[in-house]
Design a protein around this motif. Structure first.
Motif, PDB file in Angstrom:
ATOM      1  N   UNK A  58      69.991  -0.353  -1.670  1.00  0.00           N
ATOM      2  CA  UNK A  58      68.262  -1.391  -0.527  1.00  0.00           C
ATOM      3  C   UNK A  58      67.216  -0.481  -1.033  1.00  0.00           C
ATOM      4  N   UNK A  59      67.068   0.547  -1.573  1.00  0.00           N
ATOM      5  CA  UNK A  59      65.802   1.507  -1.751  1.00  0.00           C
ATOM      6  C   UNK A  59      65.462   0.910  -2.969  1.00  0.00           C
ATOM      7  N   UNK A  60      65.800   1.546  -3.897  1.00  0.00           N
ATOM      8  CA  UNK A  60      65.991   0.955  -5.364  1.00  0.00           C
ATOM      9  C   UNK A  60      65.194  -0.581  -5.360  1.00  0.00           C
ATOM     10  N   UNK A  61      65.873  -1.730  -5.023  1.00  0.00           N
ATOM     11  CA  UNK A  61      65.877  -3.130  -5.475  1.00  0.00           C
ATOM     12  C   UNK A  61      64.044  -3.439  -4.609  1.00  0.00           C
ATOM     13  N   UNK A  62      64.336  -1.880  -2.903  1.00  0.00           N
ATOM     14  CA  UNK A  62      62.364  -2.529  -2.910  1.00  0.00           C
ATOM     15  C   UNK A  62      61.833  -2.147  -4.098  1.00  0.00           C
ATOM     16  N   UNK A  63      61.776  -0.669  -4.562  1.00  0.00           N
ATOM     17  CA  UNK A  63      61.193  -0.236  -5.365  1.00  0.00           C
ATOM     18  C   UNK A  63      61.067  -1.188  -7.068  1.00  0.00           C
ATOM     19  N   UNK A  64      62.278  -1.584  -7.215  1.00  0.00           N
ATOM     20  CA  UNK A  64      62.220  -2.786  -8.353  1.00  0.00           C
ATOM     21  C   UNK A  64      60.644  -3.654  -8.325  1.00  0.00           C
ATOM     22  N   UNK A  66      58.587  -3.691  -6.230  1.00  0.00           N
ATOM     23  CA  UNK A  66      56.998  -3.176  -5.533  1.00  0.00           C
ATOM     24  C   UNK A  66      56.908  -2.868  -7.770  1.00  0.00           C
ATOM     25  N   UNK A  67      57.604  -2.834  -8.116  1.00  0.00           N
ATOM     26  CA  UNK A  67      57.183  -2.137  -9.730  1.00  0.00           C
ATOM     27  C   UNK A  67      57.001  -3.118 -10.560  1.00  0.00           C
ATOM     28  N   UNK A  68      57.683  -4.345  -9.715  1.00  0.00           N
ATOM     29  CA  UNK A  68      57.213  -6.109 -10.904  1.00  0.00           C
ATOM     30  C   UNK A  68      55.639  -6.559  -9.761  1.00  0.00           C
ATOM     31  N   UNK A  69      56.039  -6.384  -8.623  1.00  0.00           N
ATOM     32  CA  UNK A  69      54.850  -6.633  -8.798  1.00  0.00           C
ATOM     33  C   UNK A  69      53.611  -5.503  -8.988  1.00  0.00           C
TER      34      UNK A  69
END
Length: 127
Positions: A58-64, A66-69
């Protein structure tokens, strides 16, 4: 006379793949516990490890996300920089044209005109 255990215990026969029993025995020795205790400890750890893995996913998905943004923001900023550079190029060409026209019209001897033109030519474009 045999004594009954205070608490009845479930027993289950397990066939280990080749080498697993030796690996578990070594781990149990390293952890200062019996082979049975090592197996129980690993079984007990499994649900916690699964929960932790899900949290990390879940944390990695949120970071992904953020990176996309951030990538989108970088693309927008790059487009703005390109636009500013095009504006700078246009402004420079217009000033050169203006300077040429003024020089042809009046000789270009005015000190104020030279100061004005030099000030605009020294502002660098955005990289």
């Amino acid at each position: 006379m045999a004594t009954e255990p205070i608490q009845p215990q479930d027993k289950y026969v397990v066939r280990f793949p080749d080498g697993m029993r030796d690996s578990l025995k070594q781990a149990s020795w390293n952890n200062n516990r019996s082979l049975n205790a090592e197996i129980i400890a690993r079984l007990d750890e499994h649900p916690e490890l699964v929960r932790m893995a899900r949290q990390l996913e879940g944390a990695l998905a949120r970071k992904d996300q953020e990176i996309d943004g951030l990538k989108q923001q970088v693309e927008l900023l790059q487009a703005q920089v390109e636009s500013l550079n095009r504006s700078w190029d246009l402004q420079t060409r217009l000033l050169d044209l203006l300077e040429t026209v003024i020089k042809e019209a009046g000789g270009g001897n005015d000190a104020r005109l030279k100061k004005f033109m030099n000030a605009f030519k020294q502002v660098p474009p955005v990289d």
